[in-house]
Design a protein around this motif. Structure first.
Motif, mmCIF file in Angstrom:
data_model
loop_
_atom_site.group_PDB
_atom_site.id
_atom_site.type_symbol
_atom_site.label_atom_id
_atom_site.label_comp_id
_atom_site.label_asym_id
_atom_site.label_seq_id
_atom_site.Cartn_x
_atom_site.Cartn_y
_atom_site.Cartn_z
ATOM 1 N N ILE A 81 46.163 14.382 56.116
ATOM 2 C CA ILE A 81 46.336 13.460 55.271
ATOM 3 C C ILE A 81 47.299 13.601 53.960
ATOM 4 O O ILE A 81 47.952 12.893 53.486
ATOM 5 N N ALA A 82 47.074 14.710 53.408
ATOM 6 C CA ALA A 82 47.495 15.193 52.056
ATOM 7 C C ALA A 82 48.949 15.347 52.148
ATOM 8 O O ALA A 82 49.886 15.021 51.304
ATOM 9 N N GLU A 83 49.569 15.604 53.464
ATOM 10 C CA GLU A 83 50.902 15.905 53.839
ATOM 11 C C GLU A 83 51.720 14.676 53.569
ATOM 12 O O GLU A 83 52.927 14.799 53.169
ATOM 13 N N SER A 84 50.974 13.379 53.657
ATOM 14 C CA SER A 84 51.723 12.295 53.576
ATOM 15 C C SER A 84 51.475 11.482 52.179
ATOM 16 O O SER A 84 52.014 10.328 52.129
ATOM 17 N N MET A 85 50.915 12.028 51.423
ATOM 18 C CA MET A 85 50.621 11.370 50.195
ATOM 19 C C MET A 85 51.339 11.713 49.042
ATOM 20 O O MET A 85 52.037 12.923 49.142
ATOM 21 N N ALA A 86 51.412 11.120 47.847
ATOM 22 C CA ALA A 86 52.235 11.228 46.778
ATOM 23 C C ALA A 86 50.969 11.977 45.637
ATOM 24 O O ALA A 86 50.505 11.270 44.644
ATOM 25 N N ILE A 87 50.584 13.166 45.940
ATOM 26 C CA ILE A 87 49.650 13.962 45.140
ATOM 27 C C ILE A 87 50.373 15.060 44.381
ATOM 28 O O ILE A 87 51.673 15.460 44.755
ATOM 29 N N ASN A 89 51.747 18.691 43.240
ATOM 30 C CA ASN A 89 52.272 19.597 44.115
ATOM 31 C C ASN A 89 51.275 20.589 44.371
ATOM 32 O O ASN A 89 51.238 21.257 45.383
ATOM 33 N N VAL A 90 50.714 21.007 43.376
ATOM 34 C CA VAL A 90 49.627 22.183 43.000
ATOM 35 C C VAL A 90 48.407 21.890 43.984
ATOM 36 O O VAL A 90 48.074 22.530 45.095
ATOM 37 N N GLU A 91 47.988 20.516 44.320
ATOM 38 C CA GLU A 91 46.973 20.107 45.212
ATOM 39 C C GLU A 91 47.340 20.341 46.552
ATOM 40 O O GLU A 91 46.826 20.740 47.402
ATOM 41 N N ARG A 92 48.634 19.713 46.725
ATOM 42 C CA ARG A 92 49.119 19.481 48.076
ATOM 43 C C ARG A 92 49.237 21.101 48.612
ATOM 44 O O ARG A 92 48.854 21.296 49.894
ATOM 45 N N ASP A 93 49.875 21.834 47.810
ATOM 46 C CA ASP A 93 50.033 23.336 48.181
ATOM 47 C C ASP A 93 48.827 23.888 48.636
ATOM 48 O O ASP A 93 48.592 24.586 49.519
ATOM 49 N N GLU A 94 47.702 23.519 47.770
ATOM 50 C CA GLU A 94 46.520 24.389 48.179
ATOM 51 C C GLU A 94 45.810 23.752 49.482
ATOM 52 O O GLU A 94 45.389 24.773 50.223
ATOM 53 N N LEU A 95 46.010 22.557 49.592
ATOM 54 C CA LEU A 95 45.297 21.974 50.734
ATOM 55 C C LEU A 95 46.331 22.526 52.169
ATOM 56 O O LEU A 95 45.635 22.893 53.210
ATOM 57 N N GLN A 96 47.576 22.554 52.041
ATOM 58 C CA GLN A 96 48.201 22.984 52.843
ATOM 59 C C GLN A 96 48.305 24.588 53.480
ATOM 60 O O GLN A 96 48.755 25.025 54.450
ATOM 61 N N ARG A 97 47.937 25.293 52.494
ATOM 62 C CA ARG A 97 47.584 26.703 52.754
ATOM 63 C C ARG A 97 46.560 27.064 53.729
ATOM 64 O O ARG A 97 46.163 28.194 54.238
ATOM 65 N N GLN A 98 45.327 26.079 53.874
ATOM 66 C CA GLN A 98 44.195 26.190 54.775
ATOM 67 C C GLN A 98 44.823 26.057 56.082
ATOM 68 O O GLN A 98 45.614 25.131 56.519
#
Length: 109
Positions: A81-87, A89-98
């Motif tokens: 879900i985070a990949e498609s949002m405008a959040i 970048n620091v938070e997006r990167d943290e979620l995508q590393r998982q």
């Protein structure tokens, strides 16, 4: 009550499992472009279940998972879900590393 949560490239769909299978009835449909924040977190109840918190314009949603579900099975849809949002970048990167985990159908709900 068992709930089905589906994330597509455009929206998040929730439905009662029996209702969608028997009558194609969708309980809620949230376009991804309305989601402003997502996080995987523990619920406040005494079972400390994992949940995905979604904040949209004016509405907060929490999708709680069964108490024995693995962290990766909650983190993966949150990251998708985070990949498609405008959040931020620091938070997006943290979620995508998982790491992504495959979610098996037919298990405990």
């Amino acid at each position: 009550m068992k709930t089905l949560v589906t994330v597509t490239d455009r929206r998040i769909i929730t439905a009662r499992t029996n209702a969608i299978l028997e009558q194609a009835e969708i309980r809620q449909e949230t376009p991804l472009n309305r989601v402003r924040y997502v996080r995987a977190a523990a619920t406040q109840d005494r079972m400390a279940r994992l949940a995905i918190d979604l904040i949209t314009r004016g509405v907060e949603h929490a999708v709680a998972f069964h108490a024995d579900i693995a962290n990766t099975q909650v983190d993966s849809p949150a990251a998708a879900i985070a990949e498609s949002m405008a959040i931020p970048n620091v938070e997006r990167d943290e979620l995508q590393r998982q790491p992504y985990a495959s979610i098996e159908a037919g298990g405990k709900s």
